[in-house]
Motif scaffolding. Structure first.
Motif: not given
Length: 60
Positions: A5, A7, A25, A29, A35, A37-38
Motif C-alpha cells: 500500500g 503509494m 484508485l 472504488e 476500496n 486500500k481495504n
C-alpha cells in the motif's frame, strides 16, 4: 499487494504520478464499491481479476 500500500513505491513502479494513482484508485472504488486500500476489498478485487484472467485466457 507487493508494495504493502505504499503509494510512493506503487506510483514509482507504475511510472505514474502519485496523484494519478490516487485518482485511479478512487475510480476503482466508484466503479466497484470496493476500496483497494481495504485488505478484504483488495483481496476480492484481486480474486475477481485472477478469475477473469483464467476465464478469458487462451490455451494452445
Amino acid at each position: 499487494m507487493e508494495n504493502s500500500g505504499d503509494m510512493n513505491a506503487i506510483s514509482a513502479e507504475l511510472h505514474i504520478h502519485r496523484n494519478s494513482l490516487a485518482y485511479r484508485l478512487q475510480k476503482i472504488e466508484l466503479l466497484t464499491n470496493k476500496n483497494p486500500k481495504n485488505f478484504i476489498d483488495l483481496f476480492q478485487l484481486f480474486t475477481g481479476y485472477v478469475l477473469h484472467k483464467i476465464k478469458y485466457s487462451t490455451i494452445d
